[in-house]
Design a protein around this motif. Structure first.
Motif, PDB file in Angstrom:
ATOM      1  N   LEU A   1      43.462  23.594  42.158  1.00  0.00           N
ATOM      2  CA  LEU A   1      43.178  24.928  41.628  1.00  0.00           C
ATOM      3  C   LEU A   1      43.833  26.019  42.469  1.00  0.00           C
ATOM      4  O   LEU A   1      44.434  26.958  41.934  1.00  0.00           O
ATOM      5  CB  LEU A   1      41.660  25.141  41.562  1.00  0.00           C
ATOM      6  CG  LEU A   1      40.884  24.207  40.621  1.00  0.00           C
ATOM      7  CD1 LEU A   1      39.383  24.479  40.731  1.00  0.00           C
ATOM      8  CD2 LEU A   1      41.360  24.377  39.177  1.00  0.00           C
ATOM      9  N   ALA A   2      43.725  25.911  43.795  1.00  0.00           N
ATOM     10  CA  ALA A   2      44.266  26.947  44.678  1.00  0.00           C
ATOM     11  C   ALA A   2      45.785  27.009  44.601  1.00  0.00           C
ATOM     12  O   ALA A   2      46.374  28.105  44.563  1.00  0.00           O
ATOM     13  CB  ALA A   2      43.819  26.688  46.113  1.00  0.00           C
TER      14      ALA A   2
ATOM     15  N   ALA B   1      47.778  26.045  42.110  1.00  0.00           N
ATOM     16  CA  ALA B   1      48.153  26.594  40.807  1.00  0.00           C
ATOM     17  C   ALA B   1      47.956  28.110  40.787  1.00  0.00           C
ATOM     18  O   ALA B   1      48.799  28.854  40.265  1.00  0.00           O
ATOM     19  CB  ALA B   1      47.328  25.940  39.703  1.00  0.00           C
ATOM     20  N   LEU B   2      46.856  28.578  41.364  1.00  0.00           N
ATOM     21  CA  LEU B   2      46.567  30.007  41.393  1.00  0.00           C
ATOM     22  C   LEU B   2      47.603  30.765  42.215  1.00  0.00           C
ATOM     23  O   LEU B   2      48.169  31.775  41.762  1.00  0.00           O
ATOM     24  CB  LEU B   2      45.168  30.239  41.963  1.00  0.00           C
ATOM     25  CG  LEU B   2      44.699  31.703  42.059  1.00  0.00           C
ATOM     26  CD1 LEU B   2      44.516  32.289  40.672  1.00  0.00           C
ATOM     27  CD2 LEU B   2      43.390  31.785  42.851  1.00  0.00           C
ATOM     28  N   LEU B   3      47.887  30.290  43.418  1.00  0.00           N
ATOM     29  CA  LEU B   3      48.789  30.994  44.329  1.00  0.00           C
ATOM     30  C   LEU B   3      50.242  30.959  43.847  1.00  0.00           C
ATOM     31  O   LEU B   3      50.954  31.963  43.924  1.00  0.00           O
ATOM     32  CB  LEU B   3      48.704  30.384  45.730  1.00  0.00           C
ATOM     33  CG  LEU B   3      47.390  30.589  46.490  1.00  0.00           C
ATOM     34  CD1 LEU B   3      47.387  29.776  47.776  1.00  0.00           C
ATOM     35  CD2 LEU B   3      47.186  32.069  46.801  1.00  0.00           C
TER      36      LEU B   3
ATOM     37  N   ILE C   1      50.050  31.445  38.985  1.00  0.00           N
ATOM     38  CA  ILE C   1      49.305  32.505  38.301  1.00  0.00           C
ATOM     39  C   ILE C   1      49.494  33.844  39.019  1.00  0.00           C
ATOM     40  O   ILE C   1      49.990  34.808  38.451  1.00  0.00           O
ATOM     41  CB  ILE C   1      47.813  32.138  38.194  1.00  0.00           C
ATOM     42  CG1 ILE C   1      47.657  30.845  37.362  1.00  0.00           C
ATOM     43  CG2 ILE C   1      47.031  33.282  37.550  1.00  0.00           C
ATOM     44  CD1 ILE C   1      46.232  30.341  37.276  1.00  0.00           C
ATOM     45  N   LEU C   2      49.118  33.887  40.293  1.00  0.00           N
ATOM     46  CA  LEU C   2      49.324  35.121  41.065  1.00  0.00           C
ATOM     47  C   LEU C   2      50.769  35.280  41.503  1.00  0.00           C
ATOM     48  O   LEU C   2      51.230  36.404  41.733  1.00  0.00           O
ATOM     49  CB  LEU C   2      48.412  35.111  42.299  1.00  0.00           C
ATOM     50  CG  LEU C   2      46.901  35.076  42.036  1.00  0.00           C
ATOM     51  CD1 LEU C   2      46.143  35.060  43.353  1.00  0.00           C
ATOM     52  CD2 LEU C   2      46.475  36.272  41.176  1.00  0.00           C
TER      53      LEU C   2
END
Length: 578
Positions: free
Chosen positions: A450-451, A453-455, A458-459
């Motif tokens: 999750l982290a 993919a987010l970093l 996504i972000l």
């Protein structure tokens, strides 16, 4: 390439590949009938075969195409993935391998089951299988097929579109490569890899030599002089923040990426798990580290030569630089040999991946689900079926990589980040702590996916993905240690020691490791503003001399230490399973 030339090329290619197949068959007769024989080559691999197999498993068309493309488009900063891997091979030989052989593990998830629990094993298997199926196996097939496609102009030959020609080439290359893994097991993979490694070394030397001659209009020395005196920024391995591999990343995330690859990645470490004894395993692993030092010269300098030759030409992507150079410099008499070596590198990585993926599925998914004990014959049968299914899946995914114009090498490294860091974090904690519970490992696996993919997606934070590797590794180790501190297990968590192989280390393991570190430092001094980039030869000479003097002193001290500990057989100690 004319029709007659193509016929000669294919004929010589088939001949060389036939020789490799025959030798592999002779070496594996009667070995693949048992579980250990099929998955671990009967636990009888010597250092030469381990080194050859590790090298060819690692070096494929993916490197030939990707690294040369990176050198063509940028500079030598991407050599960090290869040269600094030597540090990881040292840690594998001296730290990880003794513990793996002590537990006589067949797969890494098997170790995680003993240290944590069955759920951690299953979750790790999922990470490996998804990573292999969606990233690693397709990339190996794609890069090798692109090279064959471009070198021999398959679209024109078959009168088909580029896309359709690529699909046909992928299926043909993958089908042939799967035969080794399906019918020969790890022993066939290791033997064929070693033979193909000799061919890769020959081609690796030949292409840059012929490239220099072409660049110098017939003179090798003139070509070398042109590379050393013009556009010398292409020879710089000290990457800037805008380069594919900024220099600072060598000391952050790359450490952990290499640790994952060389110390915990199933398809790489599997041949070390089949070592005859610890000494042979250490010889093979360290020797592969030395071969990695040659990569900048064999797999990146041709990209620099291609830049000097084609910088004004329009290439579809930077990954086309090496195929174009080979097509221009290699005589038709050697085209068949080159094709055989190229396909050999593809087969070696592809069949190693298939063999390891099938091993993971059979031993960590299929066998645990069966209530009764599964026979060796049944396991081997299931492994062959699994290999076929995984190969077919890769045929579907591989063509999609043609939509990666920024370079194959970079996209592979970015997406590998989904599973490499949590695996190395869990293994490190598992090896060096005794009360961290299984729930900590499960939290880290979910958190990382999750982290990351987010970093990254996504972000899209303005941080190099290699630095993200390091950040997440530190956070995840911290999470596991915190869980272990507040909710420790009641009993010490240890894996079981099994005396299946001799665990006395190689006498020269530490001196050889220290010398490898020295050569890594010298390589970076050479490809830097202190060396070839600005021709500061005096500074380079003094620096290299100091490094080697320190190395000699340390080597002598480590040999004396080994003699004091192991020269008396009564004092020989085996590795404690804890």
């Amino acid at each position: 390439m004319a029709g007659g030339d193509i016929f000669i090329t294919l004929l010589t290619c088939i001949f060389f590949m036939g020789v490799v197949a025959w030798i592999s068959y002779q070496k594996t007769k009667g070995v693949v009938e048992s579980k250990d024989g099929y998955f671990l080559a009967g636990r009888g691999l010597t250092g030469t075969f381990i080194a050859g197999s590790m090298l060819l498993t690692n070096l494929s068309a993916e490197q030939l195409i990707g690294l040369n493309g990176s050198a063509f488009g940028y500079n030598l900063s991407a050599m960090a993935w290869e040269v600094t891997a030597g540090i990881a091979t040292i840690l594998m030989a001296l730290v990880f391998l003794p513990r793996y052989l002590s537990g006589a593990f067949t797969t890494l998830p098997e170790f995680l089951k003993q240290r944590f629990d069955d759920d951690v094993r299953r979750m790790t298997v999922v990470l490996f299988m998804v990573g292999y199926g969606l990233i690693t196996i397709p990339s190996v097939l794609y890069s090798g097929s692109v090279a064959v496609l471009k070198l021999f102009d398959i679209p024109t030959l078959l009168n088909l579109s580029y896309e359709m020609s690529l699909i046909i080439t992928i299926v043909m290359v993958g089908s042939i490569g799967a035969v080794y893994a399906i019918f020969g097991g790890l022993k066939a993979v290791a033997v064929s890899d070693t033979i193909n490694g000799v061919g890769l070394l020959i081609i690796g030397i030949l292409v840059p030599v012929l490239g220099f001659i072409m660049l110098g209009n017939g003179s090798f020395l003139t070509g070398v002089e042109q590379v050393l005196t013009t556009h010398t920024d292409k020879l710089n391995a000290i990457g800037k923040p805008s380069d594919p591999v900024p220099f600072g990343t060598i000391f952050t995330g790359m450490i952990f990426a290499n640790l994952f690859y060389w110390c915990t990645n199933q398809y790489v470490i599997q041949r070390t798990l089949g070592a005859k004894n610890l000494a042979e395993g250490q010889k093979g692993v360290l020797l592969s580290g030395y071969f990695k030092l040659l990569v900048p010269f064999l797999m990146m300098i041709p990209g620099v030569i291609a830049f000097h030759l084609y910088q004004t030409a329009e290439l579809e992507t930077i990954d086309m630089a090496y195929p174009r150079l080979v097509k221009d410099v290699l005589p038709i008499s050697l085209a068949g040999f080159f094709l055989a070596v190229l396909l050999g590198t593809v087969f070696s990585s592809f069949n190693s991946l298939l063999n390891s993926a099938a091993t993971l599925f059979c031993l960590d998914v299929y066998a645990p689900l069966k209530k009764e004990k599964v026979s060796d014959a049944q396991l081997i049968k299931v492994a062959k079926i699994a290999s076929v299914i995984i190969a077919l899946f890769s045929f579907i995914v591989a063509p999609l990589l043609m939509f990666a114009p920024e370079g194959l090498w970079q996209i592979i490294r970015v997406f590998t980040g989904f599973y490499n860091i949590p695996v190395i974090a869990i293994v490190v904690i598992g090896l060096f702590t005794k009360r961290v519970p299984a729930i900590a490992a499960k939290i880290v696996i979910v958190f990382h996916v999750l982290a990351y993919a987010l970093l990254k997606f996504i972000l899209d934070v303005d941080i190099n993905f290699i630095h993200i590797y390091a950040i997440l590794f530190v956070v995840e180790v911290g999470i596991m240690l915190a869980v272990g501190h507040w909710w420790p297990t009641e009993e010490l968590q240890l894996y079981h020691h099994q005396k299946k192989v001799d665990l006395v280390p190689w006498r020269y393991a530490h001196p050889v490791a220290l010398t490898l570190v020295s050569f890594i430092i010298i390589s970076y001094l050479f490809f830097s503003p202190l060396g070839v980039v600005s021709a500061s030869w005096q500074i380079f000479g003094v620096s290299a001399t100091v490094v080697m003097i320190v190395n000699v002193i340390l080597c002598k001290l480590t040999i004396k230490r080994w003699q004091a500990r192991y020269q008396n057989p009564v004092k020989v100690q085996v590795v404690n399973a804890g």
